[in-house]
Design a protein around this motif. Structure first.
Motif, PDB file in Angstrom:
ATOM      1  N   ASN A 169       0.538  -3.709  -0.063  1.00  0.00           N
ATOM      2  CA  ASN A 169      -0.632  -3.232  -0.834  1.00  0.00           C
ATOM      3  C   ASN A 169      -0.459  -1.775  -1.265  1.00  0.00           C
ATOM      4  O   ASN A 169      -1.414  -1.088  -1.556  1.00  0.00           O
ATOM      5  N   ALA A 199      -5.725  -0.349  -7.486  1.00  0.00           N
ATOM      6  CA  ALA A 199      -7.011  -0.687  -6.865  1.00  0.00           C
ATOM      7  C   ALA A 199      -7.231  -2.197  -6.883  1.00  0.00           C
ATOM      8  O   ALA A 199      -7.663  -2.793  -5.893  1.00  0.00           O
ATOM      9  N   ARG A 239      -5.072  -3.875  -4.347  1.00  0.00           N
ATOM     10  CA  ARG A 239      -5.582  -3.745  -2.982  1.00  0.00           C
ATOM     11  C   ARG A 239      -6.813  -4.623  -2.770  1.00  0.00           C
ATOM     12  O   ARG A 239      -7.150  -4.954  -1.646  1.00  0.00           O
ATOM     13  N   ARG A 240      -7.509  -4.958  -3.836  1.00  0.00           N
ATOM     14  CA  ARG A 240      -8.589  -5.928  -3.672  1.00  0.00           C
ATOM     15  C   ARG A 240      -7.991  -7.307  -3.366  1.00  0.00           C
ATOM     16  O   ARG A 240      -8.466  -8.042  -2.520  1.00  0.00           O
TER      17      ARG A 240
END
Lengths: 765, 286
Positions: free
Chosen positions: B86, B116, B119-120
């Motif tokens: 990630n 971002a 990472r979600r």
């Protein structure tokens, strides 16, 4: 190193030191533990004690302000072997409180020892042959001028002087009778007939006036102008006499103020006629003022020292203060009631003002004597001095002793007064006060003047407002810059750059504030005054330009952006700020020419915005600069110390850097940021040198950005060195120091409480 | 380097070798990556801290809806590798990465990749429970709020669903508004997992999730991992070999930044093909 000393260690034997040595070590360690525990404890408690002592000391110095005045009958004295049985028309006391003087209606002035009542001297006023004394008048107490009126219609002004000599090193005071306007009785005015019912004398600006009034309402005055002969040094007096308009009723009291502009004639019913004598050839009655309500008569009146305000006592026991207030519309000064005092139980019979300040003693017909103070409008003390009506009161020039004569009494009462600080009361320190010579009640700080009869104006409100104003404008500049800077430095900036930036900003704190104040006051203030558009253009252009620069950078192709390593972007703004600053400075004259007729400073005056060269803007810039490192440093630490696992946790949940700052970093760092702001505010409140040098030190009450202020700290720095130790002014300064300390103490305590609560809420693991 | 075992064996007919005790009673076949749907593909991944290499040419495939464990001695690079999935290593200034990782065919290290969003899709749970200093509710709702969800009903629904999914609902339903720090370590760790699954990731990275917990909490987390793999692809780094054996389907053994052996867990623990692996799993290592 030598092999011979090397010990052979048996296998299995303990390598620990022997039991005795360990025992000994244990004792040493216990001692060290105890020493450090109690040592640190003592030091900590010592700090608290030191702080408490500062409080105690400041309070100790300010405490006498709160102490109530005391007045009591010390003793009663009888003037021994006083053959003069006629009425007392006046009493005096000398500066050393040893000699009293009694003026009698038969024209004899008896000086006596205040301790024993022994007669020291007797002076006879030269009453014309076959005539009697019919009237008596006096000037303000401090001038020691009196005037006797005789039955033939003549008057004789006289003066009492206390001569000091030191035979054999002992001080001897000799009261002497002088005749400053000649020792021949004179007639006042041209065509007045009848006996004088009221007399007054004044030693004013440019000469003397002796004024007289009669039962029929006629008023006349003699004006003596003094001219000093430049060669011989002798003073020549020239005299002119004037008849003034009649008030058509018996004149009971007459007053002329020191400026020799107004004559006040009061009748029995308490109506005052204000006669303009600026041009004595053309006197006119300006106004008629009813000093007391219908059905009440004005039984006593006196000027306070300086003859700017008149204290009037009524038959109902009321006391009021009147001053001339200029009417803005008509341009004329009208006698206006500015305050009342606590009503006494009987009709006021006599009012004796203090010599050097705005207090007075009032006696009434129930035998009470009370001590009042005008500025603080307080009745300090009331005393039942006798059972008989009070006839005359004398107070000493140093306000510590008074003589009281009651009706039908053959003795005098000696009062001791302890009243060192009557000027201050809660309302005088914090409220609006109507001072002499002002148009309305105001907050004023004006502690001293060259004038003896000056009314001290000790309002702490302008200083407190000034302190808050300076701190507010400094914080307005410093808080956003410091906190934003701290967030960027701690969270976004590349570590190597942070290692340069943070110490640099913290170094700013080491800059002596006197240098900042000096630069602000001497260079920045005049520069800004002449280049005012810089402030407005700079405040708009620089932040906006930086935003545009940042946005443009983010729109550049990523390959190009790669030149700058992440976290170093801020360095790019340095040239941007320099260029924008240069544009701001260079454009200033052009903007002034284009929009403000060449001078924005002048334009401000024209549109009615007051502008001082040293103002809140300058203080805000200089002090803001001084406060930034304090706030920045603490806030930066707070943001930087947000645990890594929290920011990583947020980022790992798909939050962007900015979302992480707002959602996790700021809440977690909020206790630290909050205390940074509060400590910065505390510093701004207590800062002295910058405000001292750049604020102009005018104690005004407003929040105008372009006017100055005087802060509590600067005021102490300015005035403490030149005040008399132990004076009211001195103690008020200590009180203001106490206020300042309380201010910062409360501020820091609130900050700490809030910080603890925030920290509890955002406690990190 | 990497070994893809094709051997088939069952625990009922144990292969006899090492550590067979760990799998007593387990009823399953030795799996092969060939039969799996692949979620993540790592190719030639090199990672340097400054000039020091920390990962050396790691190439592997991570199967969907399976638990893949990373074991190895301290400093072998297993956590570093996990954090590559990630891109948490981006936060380390001196870190430099070569090679690629593909998530469902997209290179997560591509220049235009949205970190971002990555990472979600790939959630992460850390060694120490790290709830935010906020309420239990706000902790779980945090990720959704960051995605722009403002509707209170949606947030409430998502929070309830996520907390139920980690089996914490009955313990916290009455105090959703109280601070998350009031929970025990084990509860906090489950809350953090709930927080991670609230934003509906595809992959969950667990970095030694039980090393700070007591045995009972550990058991609950392990049980939870067992359930979660129905919906998510799970990667777990652990120091505890028994744990890897208990909960993972595949195990990768790493040593000094290299992926030494990667195979079905039961196979790797019972029949390691490398001497180094065998030394480690039998406790002879250092």
């Amino acid at each position: 190193m030598t092999a011979s000393t090397e010990q052979t260690l048996e296998f299995g034997s303990s390598l620990l030191p022997s039991r005795e040595r360990r025992e000994k070590l244990r004792k040493v360690r216990r001692f060290r533990d105890g020493f450090s525990r109690y040592g640190v404890g003592t030091a900590g408690i010592g700090v608290i004690i030191a702080l408490a002592l500062i409080f105690v000391y400041l309070f100790y110095e300010a405490y006498p302000l709160l102490k109530p005045a005391a007045i009591q009958v010390a003793k009663e004295i009888t003037i021994l072997a006083d053959e003069d049985s006629s009425d007392t028309v006046h009493l005096t006391l000398d500066r050393f409180e040893t000699i009293g003087g009694r003026f009698s209606s038969s024209g004899i002035i008896t000086f006596f020892d205040v301790e024993t009542g022994k007669i020291l001297a007797r002076e006879n006023v030269p009453v014309p042959e076959g005539e009697t004394v019919t009237a008596f008048g006096r000037s303000e107490s401090r001038k020691s001028l009196f005037v006797y009126g005789f039955s033939d219609g003549s008057v004789l002004p006289l003066k009492i002087d206390y001569r000091q000599t030191f035979p054999q090193g002992v001080r001897v005071i000799t009261p002497t009778l002088e005749f400053p306007l000649g020792d021949e009785p004179i007639r006042v005015g041209g065509g007045i007939t009848g006996n004088y019912s009221a007399l007054t004398i004044v030693d004013g600006r440019g000469g003397y006036i002796v004024a007289a009034g009669t039962d029929s309402g006629d008023i006349a005055m003699a004006m003596f102008r003094a001219r000093r002969n430049m060669l011989t040094g002798s003073v020549e007096l020239s005299r002119e006499d004037y008849d003034l308009p009649s008030i058509q009723r018996p004149v009971t009291q007459l007053f002329v103020n020191e400026s020799l502009r107004n004559l006040f004639a009061i009748d029995e019913e308490g109506a005052l006629f204000n006669i303009d004598i600026v041009d004595p050839k053309n006197p006119r009655i300006l106004e008629r003022v009813d000093l007391v309500p219908e059905g009440v008569s004005a039984t006593a009146a006196a000027f306070l020292v300086g003859s700017r305000s008149l204290i009037v006592g009524g038959s109902d026991g009321s006391l009021s203060q009147w001053i001339l207030v200029r009417n803005e519309d008509t341009g004329e000064a009208n006698l206006t009631r500015i305050r009342g005092f606590r009503q006494q139980s009987g009709a006021i019979t006599f009012i004796e003002p203090e010599y050097s300040r705005k207090g007075f003693l009032a006696g009434d017909d129930t035998g009470r004597v009370s001590l009042h103070y005008a500025t603080s409008s307080v009745t300090l003390k009331q005393l039942e001095a006798t059972a008989e009506p009070v006839v005359r009161i004398a107070i000493s020039p140093i306000n510590r002793l008074a003589l009281v004569k009651a009706e039908n009494a053959d003795h005098l009462q000696v009062l001791t007064i302890d009243n060192p600080h009557p000027q201050t009361s809660l309302s005088a320190l914090w409220g609006k006060v109507w001072y002499e010579g002002r148009g309305q009640p105001e907050f004023i700080w004006q502690s001293s003047s060259a004038d003896d009869a000056f009314e001290s104006k000790f309002s702490l409100t302008p200083l407190t407002i000034g302190t808050l104003k300076a701190a507010l404008f400094a914080m307005l500049l410093a808080t956003p810059l410091a906190i934003m800077g701290a967030i960027y430095t701690a969270y976004f900036m590349a570590k190597p750059m942070r290692r340069i930036v943070k110490p640099s900003i913290e170094l700013m704190e080491a800059l002596p504030t006197v240098i900042l104040g000096f630069l602000a006051g001497i260079w920045l203030a005049p520069y800004i005054e002449n280049h005012l558009p810089i402030i407005f253009v700079g405040a708009l252009l620089i932040p906006f330009g930086m935003l545009v620069a940042g946005f443009s950078w983010s729109r550049l192709p990523s390959g190009f952006r790669g030149i700058i390593p992440p976290g170093w972007e801020a360095a790019l703004l340095v040239p941007v700020v320099i260029v924008l600053g240069w544009i701001t400075v260079e454009s200033s004259p052009w903007i002034e020419l284009a929009f403000f007729d060449g001078s924005m400073r002048q334009w401000f005056t024209n549109v009615g915005i007051p502008y001082d060269q040293r103002n809140a803007l300058i203080v805000g810039l200089a002090m803001g600069f001084a406060v930034i490192p304090t706030i920045f440093s603490i806030a930066e630490d707070a943001v930087f110390n947000v645990p890594r696992h929290l920011t990583q946790g947020s980022l790992a949940l798909g939050a962007t850097s900015w979302q992480t700052v707002v959602g996790v970093v700021l809440p977690t760092a909020s206790p630290g940021i909050f205390s940074a702001v509060m400590i910065g505010f505390g510093r701004a409140v207590g800062e002295t040198m910058i405000v001292l040098m750049a604020s102009g030190n005018s104690p005004i009450v407003n929040f105008n950005l372009f006017e100055g202020m005087r802060t509590l700290a600067a005021n102490i720095a300015v005035e403490l060195p030149e005040t008399a130790v132990g004076s009211t002014h001195f103690r008020v300064l200590f009180l203001s120091a106490l206020v300042l300390l309380l201010f910062t103490f409360v501020l820091n305590t609130v900050a700490e409480v809030v910080r603890q609560r925030l920290r509890k809420r955002y406690a990190s693991i | 380097m990497t070994q893809f075992h094709t051997a088939t064996a069952t625990a009922s007919t144990p292969v006899g070798g090492l550590n067979s005790g760990l799998f007593e009673g387990a009823q399953r076949e030795i799996r092969s990556l060939r039969d799996e749907t692949i979620a993540l593909t790592v190719e030639g991944l090199n990672l340097y801290y400054g000039d020091t290499p920390a990962l050396k040419a790691v190439t592997m495939q991570v199967p969907t809806h399976r638990v893949t464990a990373f074991i190895g001695p301290s400093g072998c690079g297993k956590s570093t590798l996990l954090r590559c999935f990630n891109r948490m290593n981006d936060l380390i200034d001196s870190c430099r990465i070569e090679g690629s990782i593909n998530l469902k065919g997209e290179n997560i290290y591509a220049r235009d990749a949205d970190v971002a969003e990555l990472r979600r899709r790939i959630g992460m749970v850390f060694q120490k429970p790290n709830p935010f200093p906020k309420s239990i509710f706000e902790n779980v709702a945090y990720g959704l709020r960051m995605q722009g969800v403002k509707d209170k009903r949606i947030l409430t629904e998502a929070v309830e669903r996520s907390i139920k999914a980690v089996g914490l609902w009955d313990e916290v339903k009455d105090r959703l508004d109280s601070n998350a720090f009031g929970l025990s370590g084990g509860q906090q760790q489950r809350l953090v997992i709930a927080r991670a699954i609230a934003i509906e990731p595809e992959v969950i990275l667990l970095d030694e999730p039980t090393s700070a917990l007591d045995p009972i909490s550990t058991a609950k987390i392990e049980q939870l991992v067992e359930q979660l793999k129905e919906q998510y692809t799970i990667l777990i780094v652990t120091h505890n070999m028994a744990q890897a054996a208990r909960i993972s389907d595949y195990t990768a053994y790493m040593y000094l930044g290299e992926l030494i052996e990667y195979a079905d867990t039961m196979h790797l623990f019972t029949n390691p093909s490398k001497k180094s692996t065998e030394d480690y799993i039998t406790g002879r290592y250092g």
